[in-house]
Design an enzyme around this catalytic site. Structure first.
Site, PDB file in Angstrom:
ATOM      1  N   ARG A  87      -0.499  -9.134  13.071  1.00 19.82           N
ATOM      2  CA  ARG A  87      -1.042  -8.081  12.198  1.00 19.82           C
ATOM      3  C   ARG A  87      -1.929  -8.688  11.121  1.00 19.82           C
ATOM      4  NH1 ARG A  87       4.327  -5.345  10.403  1.00 19.82           N
ATOM      5  NH2 ARG A  87       3.025  -4.066   9.052  1.00 19.82           N
ATOM      6  N   ARG A 130      -9.585   1.080   8.515  1.00 19.21           N
ATOM      7  CA  ARG A 130      -9.186  -0.299   8.799  1.00 19.21           C
ATOM      8  C   ARG A 130     -10.263  -1.043   9.564  1.00 19.21           C
ATOM      9  NH1 ARG A 130      -3.186   0.528   8.687  1.00 19.21           N
ATOM     10  NH2 ARG A 130      -2.336  -1.555   8.779  1.00 19.21           N
ATOM     11  N   ARG A 176      12.070  -6.310   4.480  1.00 21.80           N
ATOM     12  CA  ARG A 176      11.845  -4.848   4.506  1.00 21.80           C
ATOM     13  C   ARG A 176      12.853  -4.171   5.446  1.00 21.80           C
ATOM     14  NH1 ARG A 176       6.232  -1.923   5.341  1.00 21.80           N
ATOM     15  NH2 ARG A 176       5.996  -3.358   7.087  1.00 21.80           N
ATOM     16  N   LYS A 209       0.837  -1.216   0.000  1.00 25.69           N
ATOM     17  CA  LYS A 209       0.000   0.000   0.000  1.00 25.69           C
ATOM     18  C   LYS A 209       0.867   1.260   0.000  1.00 25.69           C
ATOM     19  CE  LYS A 209      -1.940  -1.100   3.935  1.00 25.69           C
ATOM     20  NZ  LYS A 209      -1.235  -2.358   4.226  1.00 25.69           N
ATOM     21  N   ARG A 262      11.671  -2.589  11.023  1.00 25.55           N
ATOM     22  CA  ARG A 262      10.592  -1.990  11.819  1.00 25.55           C
ATOM     23  C   ARG A 262      10.271  -2.914  12.986  1.00 25.55           C
ATOM     24  NH1 ARG A 262       5.587   0.067   8.121  1.00 25.55           N
ATOM     25  NH2 ARG A 262       4.351  -1.221   9.529  1.00 25.55           N
TER      26      ARG A 262
HETATM   27  P1  AP5 Z   1       4.901  -1.577   1.758  1.00 28.52           P
HETATM   28  O1  AP5 Z   1       4.612  -0.748   0.577  1.00 28.52           O
HETATM   29  O2  AP5 Z   1       5.607  -0.958   2.914  1.00 28.52           O
HETATM   30  O3  AP5 Z   1       3.575  -2.314   2.240  1.00 28.52           O
HETATM   31  P2  AP5 Z   1       2.377  -1.792   3.108  1.00 28.52           P
HETATM   32  O4  AP5 Z   1       1.159  -2.475   2.628  1.00 28.52           O
HETATM   33  O5  AP5 Z   1       2.353  -0.288   3.156  1.00 28.52           O
HETATM   34  O6  AP5 Z   1       2.840  -2.394   4.487  1.00 28.52           O
HETATM   35  P3  AP5 Z   1       2.819  -1.849   5.948  1.00 28.52           P
HETATM   36  O7  AP5 Z   1       3.476  -2.895   6.772  1.00 28.52           O
HETATM   37  O8  AP5 Z   1       3.382  -0.467   6.060  1.00 28.52           O
HETATM   38  O9  AP5 Z   1       1.299  -1.807   6.199  1.00 28.52           O
HETATM   39  P4  AP5 Z   1       0.550  -1.951   7.476  1.00 28.52           P
HETATM   40  O10 AP5 Z   1      -0.797  -1.713   6.971  1.00 28.52           O
HETATM   41  O11 AP5 Z   1       0.705  -3.127   8.302  1.00 28.52           O
HETATM   42  O12 AP5 Z   1       1.259  -0.838   8.372  1.00 28.52           O
HETATM   43  P5  AP5 Z   1       0.933   0.682   8.652  1.00 28.52           P
HETATM   44  O13 AP5 Z   1       2.204   1.400   8.615  1.00 28.52           O
HETATM   45  O14 AP5 Z   1      -0.211   1.172   7.851  1.00 28.52           O
HETATM   46  O15 AP5 Z   1       5.729  -2.855   1.238  1.00 28.52           O
HETATM   47  C1  AP5 Z   1       6.194  -3.836   2.141  1.00 28.52           C
HETATM   48  C2  AP5 Z   1       7.585  -4.326   1.659  1.00 28.52           C
HETATM   49  O16 AP5 Z   1       7.459  -4.967   0.375  1.00 28.52           O
HETATM   50  C3  AP5 Z   1       8.608  -3.199   1.444  1.00 28.52           C
HETATM   51  O17 AP5 Z   1       9.885  -3.674   1.806  1.00 28.52           O
HETATM   52  C4  AP5 Z   1       8.533  -2.913  -0.061  1.00 28.52           C
HETATM   53  O18 AP5 Z   1       9.765  -2.421  -0.582  1.00 28.52           O
HETATM   54  C5  AP5 Z   1       8.219  -4.299  -0.632  1.00 28.52           C
HETATM   55  N1  AP5 Z   1       7.358  -4.246  -1.802  1.00 28.52           N
HETATM   56  C6  AP5 Z   1       6.263  -3.455  -1.999  1.00 28.52           C
HETATM   57  N2  AP5 Z   1       5.697  -3.709  -3.200  1.00 28.52           N
HETATM   58  C7  AP5 Z   1       6.428  -4.700  -3.766  1.00 28.52           C
HETATM   59  C8  AP5 Z   1       6.337  -5.414  -5.010  1.00 28.52           C
HETATM   60  N3  AP5 Z   1       5.365  -5.170  -5.904  1.00 28.52           N
HETATM   61  N4  AP5 Z   1       7.251  -6.378  -5.273  1.00 28.52           N
HETATM   62  C9  AP5 Z   1       8.235  -6.633  -4.371  1.00 28.52           C
HETATM   63  N5  AP5 Z   1       8.381  -5.989  -3.188  1.00 28.52           N
HETATM   64  C10 AP5 Z   1       7.487  -5.034  -2.882  1.00 28.52           C
HETATM   65  O19 AP5 Z   1       0.407   0.574  10.159  1.00 28.52           O
HETATM   66  C11 AP5 Z   1       1.236   0.138  11.207  1.00 28.52           C
HETATM   67  C12 AP5 Z   1       0.401  -0.046  12.459  1.00 28.52           C
HETATM   68  O20 AP5 Z   1      -0.203   1.205  12.836  1.00 28.52           O
HETATM   69  C13 AP5 Z   1      -0.786  -1.003  12.329  1.00 28.52           C
HETATM   70  O21 AP5 Z   1      -0.407  -2.349  12.525  1.00 28.52           O
HETATM   71  C14 AP5 Z   1      -1.716  -0.484  13.437  1.00 28.52           C
HETATM   72  O22 AP5 Z   1      -1.305  -0.922  14.705  1.00 28.52           O
HETATM   73  C15 AP5 Z   1      -1.511   1.013  13.368  1.00 28.52           C
HETATM   74  N6  AP5 Z   1      -2.485   1.630  12.463  1.00 28.52           N
HETATM   75  C16 AP5 Z   1      -2.234   2.192  11.245  1.00 28.52           C
HETATM   76  N7  AP5 Z   1      -3.377   2.633  10.702  1.00 28.52           N
HETATM   77  C17 AP5 Z   1      -4.379   2.363  11.577  1.00 28.52           C
HETATM   78  C18 AP5 Z   1      -5.780   2.550  11.569  1.00 28.52           C
HETATM   79  N8  AP5 Z   1      -6.408   3.098  10.522  1.00 28.52           N
HETATM   80  N9  AP5 Z   1      -6.497   2.135  12.645  1.00 28.52           N
HETATM   81  C19 AP5 Z   1      -5.891   1.581  13.701  1.00 28.52           C
HETATM   82  N10 AP5 Z   1      -4.565   1.345  13.764  1.00 28.52           N
HETATM   83  C20 AP5 Z   1      -3.811   1.727  12.716  1.00 28.52           C
END
Ligand code: AP5
Length: 214
Positions: free
Chosen positions: A171, A88, A127, A13, A160
């Site tokens: 997660r 979410r 990552r 994402k 991370r």
């Molecule tokens: P990346 O693009 O970072 O993936 P992502 O889907 O953004 O993953 P996140 O882990 O950041 O998402 P998340 O939803 O768990 O965490 P968030 O920060 O939102 O890609 C991942 C890896 O793959 C990278 O190394 C990238 O280089 C690689 N990659 C990407 N695309 C690729 C491809 N096509 N091919 C190969 N490699 C690729 O949230 C963190 C925490 O915050 C949550 O767990 C929760 O506790 C809290 N939180 C956040 N939002 C909320 C909410 N709305 N409500 C409540 N709690 C929340």
């Protein structure tokens, strides 16, 4: 363009949201990034959020909803936005509908990036992120040109805290229970665009843009 990026943790994402934000000239709003910035600055919000994030759980709706509502009121969102990691939960989605309606706005689309859990678990092991500027890399798929340091600010890259294998599993469980129902919610509203997240980054971007008719 007013978009939501949906998908499991690690589906890509953030990677796609950053690219689309540049291409479409709209702000990228990541609730995860907002929480991580607050954790880094040891704010009250950061201290609260860390307890949930480190356990692979969601930060409570009442906290998260308020943050996004305020962010959407900022002037740069008038021309559109890309929400990454929000909503979410169904409560967050319904509150977003209400906020946008009050602002006289409608969503353009909801992009669901699909990747199987086993592939995600494998991908997350590689990552690496910059603790200073937040840039994200992958050891094999998207390595830093600067070795173990950030291409943008030369800070040493880290894993991370919530990318530990046991936290990734929590997660994913949280995602399936609380966030996956949003696929149906937005599909019923005819807003959902599903893309295969197990392709080259550029191919995914092109698929999203063509599905959105851009
Ligand atoms: P990346 O693009 O970072 O993936 P992502 O889907 O953004 O993953 P996140 O882990 O950041 O998402 P998340 O939803 O768990 O965490 P968030 O920060 O939102 O890609 C991942 C890896 O793959 C990278 O190394 C990238 O280089 C690689 N990659 C990407 N695309 C690729 C491809 N096509 N091919 C190969 N490699 C690729 O949230 C963190 C925490 O915050 C949550 O767990 C929760 O506790 C809290 N939180 C956040 N939002 C909320 C909410 N709305 N409500 C409540 N709690 C929340």
């Amino acid at each position: 363009m007013r978009l939501i990026m949906l998908g499991a943790p690690g589906a890509g994402k953030g990677t796609q949201a950053k690219i689309l934000s540049k291409k479409l000239s709209v702000p990228h709003i990541s609730t995860g990034d907002i929480f991580r910035a607050n954790i880094k600055n040891e704010t009250e919000l950061g201290i609260l959020a860390k307890t949930y994030i480190d356990a692979g759980k969601l930060v409570p709706d009442e906290t998260t909803i308020g943050i996004v509502k305020n962010r959407l009121l900022e002037s740069d969102c008038a021309s559109g936005f890309i929400l990454d990691g929000f909503p979410r939960t169904l409560a967050q989605a319904m509150s977003l509908d209400e906020t946008l309606a009050n602002m006289g706005m409608e969503l353009t689309g909801v992009v669901n990036i699909e990747v199987d859990d086993e592939k995600i678990i494998k991908r997350m092991q590689g990552r690496r992120v910059c603790p200073n500027c937040g840039a994200s890399y992958h050891q094999t798929n998207n390595p830093s040109k600067n070795g173990t340091n950030c291409d943008h600010c030369s800070t040493e890259l880290i894993i991370r805290d919530d990318d530990k294998p046991e936290t990734v599993i929590s997660r994913l469980e949280t995602y399936h229970k609380q966030t996956e129902p949003l696929i149906k919610y937005y599909n019923n509203k005819k807003l959902l665009v599903a893309v295969d997240g197990w392709q080259e980054v550029e191919s995914i971007t092109n698929e999203i843009l063509s599905a959105l008719g851009v």
